[in-house]
Motif scaffolding. Structure first.
Motif, PDB file in Angstrom:
ATOM      1  N   THR A 119       0.531 -24.946  28.767  1.00 17.54           N
ATOM      2  CA  THR A 119      -0.195 -26.144  28.318  1.00 17.54           C
ATOM      3  C   THR A 119      -1.032 -25.895  27.063  1.00 17.54           C
ATOM      4  O   THR A 119      -1.658 -26.831  26.549  1.00 17.54           O
ATOM      5  CB  THR A 119      -1.119 -26.626  29.443  1.00 17.54           C
ATOM      6  OG1 THR A 119      -1.978 -25.545  29.854  1.00 17.54           O
ATOM      7  CG2 THR A 119      -0.315 -27.117  30.638  1.00 17.54           C
ATOM      8  N   GLU A 120      -1.066 -24.647  26.570  1.00 14.02           N
ATOM      9  CA  GLU A 120      -1.947 -24.309  25.449  1.00 14.02           C
ATOM     10  C   GLU A 120      -1.231 -24.352  24.104  1.00 14.02           C
ATOM     11  O   GLU A 120      -1.602 -23.648  23.173  1.00 14.02           O
ATOM     12  CB  GLU A 120      -2.578 -22.940  25.695  1.00 14.02           C
ATOM     13  CG  GLU A 120      -3.440 -22.930  26.951  1.00 14.02           C
ATOM     14  CD  GLU A 120      -4.199 -21.642  27.163  1.00 14.02           C
ATOM     15  OE1 GLU A 120      -5.282 -21.485  26.568  1.00 14.02           O
ATOM     16  OE2 GLU A 120      -3.691 -20.789  27.912  1.00 14.02           O
ATOM     17  N   VAL A 121      -0.230 -25.206  24.005  1.00 12.39           N
ATOM     18  CA  VAL A 121       0.535 -25.341  22.760  1.00 12.39           C
ATOM     19  C   VAL A 121      -0.366 -25.773  21.614  1.00 12.39           C
ATOM     20  O   VAL A 121      -0.266 -25.256  20.488  1.00 12.39           O
ATOM     21  CB  VAL A 121       1.698 -26.346  22.939  1.00 12.39           C
ATOM     22  CG1 VAL A 121       2.393 -26.610  21.607  1.00 12.39           C
ATOM     23  CG2 VAL A 121       2.686 -25.829  23.974  1.00 12.39           C
ATOM     24  N   ASP A 122      -1.259 -26.728  21.865  1.00 17.47           N
ATOM     25  CA  ASP A 122      -2.093 -27.267  20.791  1.00 17.47           C
ATOM     26  C   ASP A 122      -2.976 -26.205  20.154  1.00 17.47           C
ATOM     27  O   ASP A 122      -3.236 -26.246  18.947  1.00 17.47           O
ATOM     28  CB  ASP A 122      -2.957 -28.418  21.314  1.00 17.47           C
ATOM     29  CG  ASP A 122      -2.162 -29.687  21.559  1.00 17.47           C
ATOM     30  OD1 ASP A 122      -1.013 -29.768  21.065  1.00 17.47           O
ATOM     31  OD2 ASP A 122      -2.673 -30.585  22.244  1.00 17.47           O
ATOM     32  N   PHE A 123      -3.452 -25.252  20.957  1.00 16.01           N
ATOM     33  CA  PHE A 123      -4.262 -24.164  20.400  1.00 16.01           C
ATOM     34  C   PHE A 123      -3.458 -23.400  19.346  1.00 16.01           C
ATOM     35  O   PHE A 123      -3.920 -23.191  18.211  1.00 16.01           O
ATOM     36  CB  PHE A 123      -4.717 -23.218  21.506  1.00 16.01           C
ATOM     37  CG  PHE A 123      -5.345 -21.943  20.998  1.00 16.01           C
ATOM     38  CD1 PHE A 123      -6.688 -21.900  20.695  1.00 16.01           C
ATOM     39  CD2 PHE A 123      -4.579 -20.794  20.827  1.00 16.01           C
ATOM     40  CE1 PHE A 123      -7.273 -20.723  20.212  1.00 16.01           C
ATOM     41  CE2 PHE A 123      -5.153 -19.617  20.352  1.00 16.01           C
ATOM     42  CZ  PHE A 123      -6.502 -19.584  20.046  1.00 16.01           C
ATOM     43  N   TYR A 124      -2.259 -22.973  19.718  1.00 18.95           N
ATOM     44  CA  TYR A 124      -1.441 -22.191  18.787  1.00 18.95           C
ATOM     45  C   TYR A 124      -1.006 -23.028  17.586  1.00 18.95           C
ATOM     46  O   TYR A 124      -1.041 -22.554  16.442  1.00 18.95           O
ATOM     47  CB  TYR A 124      -0.227 -21.613  19.519  1.00 18.95           C
ATOM     48  CG  TYR A 124      -0.577 -20.438  20.399  1.00 18.95           C
ATOM     49  CD1 TYR A 124      -0.530 -19.140  19.919  1.00 18.95           C
ATOM     50  CD2 TYR A 124      -0.990 -20.623  21.718  1.00 18.95           C
ATOM     51  CE1 TYR A 124      -0.865 -18.052  20.712  1.00 18.95           C
ATOM     52  CE2 TYR A 124      -1.333 -19.547  22.523  1.00 18.95           C
ATOM     53  CZ  TYR A 124      -1.278 -18.267  22.011  1.00 18.95           C
ATOM     54  OH  TYR A 124      -1.621 -17.198  22.800  1.00 18.95           O
ATOM     55  N   ARG A 125      -0.613 -24.252  17.842  1.00 12.81           N
ATOM     56  CA  ARG A 125      -0.178 -25.109  16.735  1.00 12.81           C
ATOM     57  C   ARG A 125      -1.320 -25.286  15.723  1.00 12.81           C
ATOM     58  O   ARG A 125      -1.136 -25.131  14.510  1.00 12.81           O
ATOM     59  CB  ARG A 125       0.274 -26.478  17.252  1.00 12.81           C
ATOM     60  CG  ARG A 125       0.708 -27.424  16.144  1.00 12.81           C
ATOM     61  CD  ARG A 125       1.142 -28.768  16.681  1.00 12.81           C
ATOM     62  NE  ARG A 125       2.433 -28.693  17.362  1.00 12.81           N
ATOM     63  CZ  ARG A 125       2.642 -28.991  18.628  1.00 12.81           C
ATOM     64  NH1 ARG A 125       1.613 -29.373  19.396  1.00 12.81           N
ATOM     65  NH2 ARG A 125       3.850 -28.904  19.145  1.00 12.81           N
ATOM     66  N   GLY A 126      -2.517 -25.586  16.225  1.00  7.24           N
ATOM     67  CA  GLY A 126      -3.650 -25.807  15.326  1.00  7.24           C
ATOM     68  C   GLY A 126      -4.046 -24.559  14.563  1.00  7.24           C
ATOM     69  O   GLY A 126      -4.313 -24.619  13.355  1.00  7.24           O
ATOM     70  N   LYS A 127      -4.088 -23.413  15.244  1.00  2.79           N
ATOM     71  CA  LYS A 127      -4.501 -22.178  14.573  1.00  2.79           C
ATOM     72  C   LYS A 127      -3.457 -21.712  13.563  1.00  2.79           C
ATOM     73  O   LYS A 127      -3.814 -21.196  12.496  1.00  2.79           O
ATOM     74  CB  LYS A 127      -4.758 -21.074  15.609  1.00  2.79           C
ATOM     75  CG  LYS A 127      -5.853 -21.418  16.615  1.00  2.79           C
ATOM     76  CD  LYS A 127      -7.106 -21.953  15.965  1.00  2.79           C
ATOM     77  CE  LYS A 127      -8.121 -22.413  16.978  1.00  2.79           C
ATOM     78  NZ  LYS A 127      -9.254 -23.154  16.362  1.00  2.79           N
ATOM     79  N   PHE A 128      -2.176 -21.892  13.865  1.00  2.00           N
ATOM     80  CA  PHE A 128      -1.141 -21.529  12.900  1.00  2.00           C
ATOM     81  C   PHE A 128      -1.188 -22.440  11.684  1.00  2.00           C
ATOM     82  O   PHE A 128      -1.003 -21.986  10.540  1.00  2.00           O
ATOM     83  CB  PHE A 128       0.238 -21.588  13.559  1.00  2.00           C
ATOM     84  CG  PHE A 128       0.489 -20.496  14.569  1.00  2.00           C
ATOM     85  CD1 PHE A 128      -0.318 -19.368  14.622  1.00  2.00           C
ATOM     86  CD2 PHE A 128       1.537 -20.593  15.480  1.00  2.00           C
ATOM     87  CE1 PHE A 128      -0.082 -18.357  15.552  1.00  2.00           C
ATOM     88  CE2 PHE A 128       1.778 -19.595  16.408  1.00  2.00           C
ATOM     89  CZ  PHE A 128       0.963 -18.474  16.446  1.00  2.00           C
TER      90      PHE A 128
END
Length: 524
Positions: A119-128
């Motif tokens: 469920t933590e896709v948004d964290f990685y997407r935003g940081k990348f």
């Protein structure tokens, strides 16, 4: 054009926070870490490079991979994945070291995730996205993973969902203790093991990466088929610090009788005997008394901030480990009751035994306290030891809390990568006359930066295991020199002709992993 990575502010900040390593050793570590990053290749070039980083057992590999991670940040890596170990104990230990040395002093240069959920896709997407928009100035993401297929597959699913937002993010994957689990442990069954399959899936989601295999026992990674996706292309051999003591000190070709004690053959368990022993061997009590004398020495000198530990490795079976806990408890109770009791005959006999243990340690530890001071401190030393007994195995999840005195009893979980603080006495009934030499070497928890405690150190082994360790040292040094030669020549490990010197009857590694065909000769 030759790739020349740089040492910049993040590495300088990391080094500034390391106070227990002298500057000359820091220089060596940085130089070797630069070699690792250089061999890993230039980020942003769609690499898929596999490398091997070889140290000695407990020689500072975690510090090396932390230094490499700081250099990765300095040289444009947006994501660092660290596979911390196959057990929760090792995972927690390694993650804490990296957090303490790299992440916490980083001034926001790193953001971390531990075993992320899908469920933590948004964290990685935003940081990348931020990393790309800032052209590498925003924080590098560090993902810590327990080397378990579920956690690895979760990260693979996240990266797949991130999609194009993760494109162009150079990634460093560090597989600590790479001889464990990350290789295909089901090769002999013509199948793919779960962790191996998960790592293949994860790497398929990384368009540009370098994969570093860290280990002190490189036999398994070197013996997979050259076409295997985990077969390394290069190797960097690490140099230990000046205070390191390892195979060459404990197991020179002329036996080191100051440190190594052979357990009499009659006291060794039969490999086919399932019956538990009724009483502890004499050599066990001798080792335990020596340990208590070392603890008492600290107490006599009022060094109550110093940790002393004993490691007992009786057998691979858990019931043997519990039996040795009973032996330890019984011996400690007997010793304390006798020393504090009124039976002068029993007390005199026990003091004589402790006197022999004292004499043995004084032979090498010349500044040990006087015998009277040791005897006066023994009851307190025993009380500390009684509260410091821990059985560490897969069936017992007892959390380790380091105290003045610790007695750790266990099997394999006290092997690979596990650091025993203040270890002075090791008692190892378990033998390896015809076993795997990489597994045997990983049990050498008495190796490490222990020069200051070496005079108090004793290792109790079977005569066969003692001889096997001496032979391993010759094998280890020869392999390291071969790998260094390939490194100096700039040649791919794919072109290296594997040849190893090992003891007759021993195996290099697990047969379930080895996919490279080997021919055994007699060495003539």
């Amino acid at each position: 054009m030759t790739y020349e990575p740089k040492r910049d502010k993040q590495t300088d900040l990391f080094l500034k926070g390391i106070n227990d390593i002298p500057d000359p050793q820091k220089d060596i570590m940085v130089d070797e870490s630069l070699k690792v990053i250089t061999a890993a290749g230039k980020p942003g070039t769609d690499r898929k490079n596999i490398g091997l980083v070889v140290g000695y057992v407990q020689s500072g590999k975690t510090m090396s991979l932390t230094c490499v991670s700081s250099l990765a940040r300095d040289n444009g890596y947006g994501h660092i994945i660290i596979l911390c170990g196959v057990t929760n104990e090792l995972y927690t230990q390694n993650m804490k070291r990296v957090m303490d040395d790299l992440i916490e002093p980083s001034k926001m240069a790193f953001l971390t995730k531990a075993n992320p959920r899908r469920t933590e896709v948004d964290f990685y997407r935003g940081k990348f996205r931020l990393f790309r928009l800032s052209k590498g100035k925003n924080a590098t993401v560090v993902t810590f993973l327990l080397k378990h297929s579920n956690h690895i597959n979760n990260l693979a699913a996240i990266l797949e969902s991130v999609g194009s937002d993760g494109a162009g993010i150079p990634t460093l994957v560090i597989d600590d203790e790479a001889h464990m689990a990350g290789l295909n442990t089901s090769f002999s069954k013509e199948e793919e093991s779960n962790v191996y399959k998960a790592l293949k899936s994860l790497r398929s989601k990384l368009p540009d990466y370098a994969y570093l295999q860290y280990t002190a026992t490189p036999q398994a990674p070197l013996l997979v088929h050259l076409a295997d996706c985990v077969s390394p292309e290069f190797a960097i051999v690490l140099t230990p610090g000046s205070d390191y003591v390892g195979g060459r000190q404990f197991f020179p070709q002329t036996p080191n009788r100051d440190l190594i004690v052979d357990i009499p053959k009659k006291e060794l368990p039969e490999s086919t005997d399932d019956e538990l022993p009724d009483s502890p061997p004499d050599s066990f009590k001798e080792a335990l008394w020596q340990f208590l004398v070392g603890v008492a020495d600290n107490l006599a000198k009022d060094r109550r901030d110093t940790v002393r530990s004993m490691l007992i490795h009786p057998h691979k079976l858990n019931n043997w480990q519990w039996r040795y806990k009973e032996f330890t408890q019984d011996c400690l109770k007997f010793a304390q009751d006798t020393l504090l009791g009124e039976d002068e005959g029993d007390k005199s006999a026990l003091i004589k035994e402790f006197g022999l243990a004292y004499k043995e340690l004084k032979r090498t530890h010349h500044d040990i306290s006087g015998l009277e001071d040791i005897l006066a401190s023994l009851p307190e030393a025993i009380e500390h030891a009684k509260s410091g007994i821990m059985v560490i195995n897969h069936a017992n999840k007892e959390k380790i809390q380091w105290n003045i005195s610790n007695i750790l009893i266990g099997g394999g979980i006290l092997g690979v990568g596990f650091t025993v603080k203040g270890l002075t006495i090791s008692y190892m009934l378990r033998t390896s006359p015809r076993g795997q030499i990489d597994s045997m070497q990983q049990r050498a928890r008495f190796f490490g930066y222990r020069a200051k405690d070496l005079s108090l150190t004793r290792v109790y082994l079977s005569e066969e295991t003692h001889a096997a360790f001496r032979d391993y040292v010759k094998h280890e040094e020869g392999t390291r020199e071969d790998l260094k030669a390939m490194q100096r020549a700039g040649k791919s490990l794919k072109k290296w002709k594997r040849h190893f010197l090992i003891r007759a009857g021993m195996q290099l590694t697990r047969k379930s992993i080895q996919s490279l065909l080997m021919k055994r000769g007699d060495g003539k």
